[in-house]
Design an enzyme around this catalytic site. Structure first.
Site, short mmCIF file in Angstrom:
data_model
loop_
_atom_site.label_atom_id
_atom_site.label_comp_id
_atom_site.label_asym_id
_atom_site.label_seq_id
_atom_site.Cartn_x
_atom_site.Cartn_y
_atom_site.Cartn_z
N LYS A 163 17.68 -63.96 3.30
CA LYS A 163 17.30 -63.86 4.71
C LYS A 163 18.56 -63.68 5.53
O LYS A 163 19.64 -64.12 5.13
CB LYS A 163 16.57 -65.14 5.17
N1 GLU Z 1 10.23 -60.90 6.99
C1 GLU Z 1 9.10 -60.78 6.12
C2 GLU Z 1 8.83 -62.10 5.43
O1 GLU Z 1 9.22 -63.14 5.89
C3 GLU Z 1 9.20 -59.59 5.17
C4 GLU Z 1 10.37 -59.59 4.24
C5 GLU Z 1 10.54 -58.30 3.46
O2 GLU Z 1 9.72 -57.43 3.56
O3 GLU Z 1 11.56 -58.22 2.75
O4 GLU Z 1 8.16 -62.14 4.43
#
Ligand code: GLU
Length: 422
Positions: free
Chosen positions: A107
Site C-alpha cells: 500500500k
Molecule cells: N485499493 C483497492 C483495495 O484496497 C484496490 C487495490 C488494487 O487493485 O491493487 O483493495
C-alpha cells in the site's frame, strides 16, 4: 477518527494472531507476517502554483511477496501515516490470498488533502512521488492502483512517469488505468460490483429475500456509489446513503439514480433536497434501522462507541478496516454477521489482476469475460470462507484469515521458509 487510541496496525496484528492461534500455528510460523518486508518513507517536494515549495510526506509499504509481486493502492489523504499504510498493506496480502490471486500485498499513500491542490499541483505531486518510490515498484515487483482519493487519471500519470524513466511504455506498472492506455473494462466498478456479489451470497446464506431487504451505505464514492447503483438497478431497497457531509434517509427506498447524478456533478449530499427524504448524520446512518449495513468509507467507523447501537443483521465491509477489534466482539455477542473487508472488497484487486494479465499478454478482454471471471472468483472465495466458518464455528472474519494465512504460510514453507537464506 473515533475510538480509544485506535491503531490500525495493532488492530490487524490482533486479528492475525487470533486466526493463527485458531489454526494452531506456532508463532514462528507466522512471525514474518507480523512485519512488512519493506517500508519506504519519502519526502515529496513540489512547487505550488504561487511559486512556493511545499514538502509532503509519502509512503510505500510492501508487506509480503510470498505469493507473488506486491499489490495495492495509493491513497491521498490528510490523515495518512505509516501505521495506517502498514495495516493497509497487510490487509492486501490477506485479501489477495483469500481470493487466491498470485499477489502479495502493498500500500502507498501521501499525507495530503488533494481537494486543496490544483490539478497542476496534483500532477506534480504524483510525478514526484512516483520517482521517489520508483526503485521499489514495477510490473514484477509491486503494482500500485487507485485507493481513497486517487483514480484512473492519477494512475495514468504514474504510468507515464515510470515509462518516461524506463524509456518505453510500461502499462503493467499500475492497474486501474483508463481503458484507452491499457486499463481493463469493468475495473472502475469492480470493487462495488464485488461487494454486491458478496452481499447477495450473504443474503442467500441467511435466507433473506433481496426484494424486502433494506440496505444502508456509508460512503458514496467509487465503491459506495457503484454498489448503490447496482442494488438499485436490481430493484433492491437502499434506504440510507452518506458522504462526508452527511446522509440521506427514506424508509421506502432512495432515488439512487437522482442522488448519483447530483453527487457525480460534484455536489455534496448535504445539499440534496427532495420531499420525503430526511437528512441524517453519519452516526444515524450507521445505527439506522436496516437489514444490511455497508461501510464504504475509511477505517475505524464501527467502534465500541456505536457497535452496541447497530441494528443491521449483516455488515458487509466494503471499506478496509471499518470495524475495530472491540466493536467486532460486541457485534459477535449481538449475533451480527460481519462479512470481512478482505473478502467483501476484493473485487477491485481481482479485476486489477485481470488488467495486469491483459497488459502482460497484450490482450484485451471484453466486459462479459471480466464480469464472469470476477463473479466466479468472488463466489469461490465466499464459499471457501463460509465453509471454514461453518466447520470451525468461527465468524466469517476469522474464517477468511484462516483461509488466507494457510495459503501464505504454505507458500513461505514451499519456498524454504523465511530463514532459508540464513
Ligand atoms: N485499493 C483497492 C483495495 O484496497 C484496490 C487495490 C488494487 O487493485 O491493487 O483493495
Amino acid at each position: 477518527m473515533k475510538g480509544k487510541q485506535y491503531n490500525p496496525y495493532e488492530n490487524m496484528l490482533s486479528v492475525l494472531t487470533s486466526a493463527a492461534q485458531q489454526l494452531g500455528l506456532d508463532p514462528a510460523d507466522y512471525a514474518s507476517l507480523c512485519y512488512p518486508e519493506r517500508e519506504l518513507k519519502v519526502s515529496v517536494p513540489i512547487r505550488m502554483d504561487d511559486g512556493s515549495i511545499q514538502v509532503f510526506e509519502g509512503f510505500r509499504v510492501q508487506h509480503s511477496s510470498a505469493r507473488g509481486p506486491c499489490k495495492g493502492g495509493i491513497r491521498y489523504h490528510q490523515d495518512v501515516n505509516m501505521d495506517e499504510v502498514k495495516a493497509l498493506a497487510a490487509w492486501m496480502t490477506f485479501k489477495c490470498a483469500v481470493v487466491n490471486i498470485p499477489y502479495g500485498g502493498a500500500k502507498g499513500g501521501v499525507q495530503v488533502d488533494p481537494h486543496k491542490l490544483s490539478r497542476e499541483e496534483l500532477i506534480r505531486l504524483t510525478r514526484r512521488y512516483t520517482t521517489r518510490i520508483m526503485p521499489i515498484i514495477g510490473p514484477d515487483k509491486d503494482i500500485p492502483a487507485p485507493d481513497v482519493n486517487t483514480n484512473g487519471e492519477v494512475m495514468a500519470w504514474i504510468m507515464d512517469t515510470y515509462s518516461m524513466f524506463n524509456g518505453h511504455c510500461v502499462p503493467g506498472v499500475v492497474t486501474g488505468k483508463p481503458v484507452e492506455i491499457g486499463g481493463s473494462v469493468g475495473r472502475v466498478e469492480a470493487t462495488g460490483r464485488g461487494v454486491t456479489i458478496i452481499t447477495a451470497e450473504c443474503m442467500k446464506a441467511n435466507n433473506m429475500n433481496p426484494a424486502s431487504t433494506t440496505i444502508a451505505i456509508q460512503g458514496f464514492g467509487n465503491v459506495g456509489g457503484t454498489a448503490a447503483e447496482i442494488f438499485h438497478g436490481n430493484g433492491q431497497k437502499v434506504i440510507a446513503v452518506s458522504d462526508y457531509t452527511g446522509g440521506l434517509y427514506c424508509s421506502d427506498g432512495l432515488p439512487i439514480d437522482e442522488i448519483l447524478t447530483f453527487t457525480r456533478s460534484g455536489k455534496l449530499m448535504k445539499d440534496f433536497e427532495k420531499e420525503g427524504i430526511r437528512h441524517i448524520t453519519n452516526d444515524e446512518l450507521l445505527t439506522c434501522d436496516c437489514d444490511i449495513l455497508i461501510p464504504c468509507a475509511l477505517e475505524n467507523q464501527i467502534t465500541e462507541d456505536n457497535a452496541d447501537r447497530i441494528q443491521a443483521k449483516i455488515i458487509v465491509e466494503a471499506a478496509n478496516g471499518p470495524t475495530s477489534v472491540e466493536a467486532d466482539e460486541i457485534l459477535q455477542k449481538k449475533n451480527v454477521i460481519v462479512c470481512p473487508d478482505i473478502l467483501s472488497n476484493a473485487g477491485g484487486v481481482v479485476v486489477s489482476y485481470f488488467e495486469w494479465v491483459q497488459n502482460i499478454q497484450s490482450l484485451t478482454w471484453d466486459l462479459e469475460e471480466v464480469n464472469a471471471m470476477l463473479n466466479k472468483i468472488m463466489l469461490k472465495a465466499f464459499d471457501e470462507v463460509y465453509t471454514v466458518s461453518e466447520e470451525r464455528s468461527v465468524p466469517l472474519r476469522m474464517a477468511a484469515y484462516i483461509v488466507a494465512i494457510k495459503r501464505i504460510t504454505t507458500a513461505c514453507k514451499l519456498r524454504g521458509g523465511p530463514i532459508s537464506l540464513a
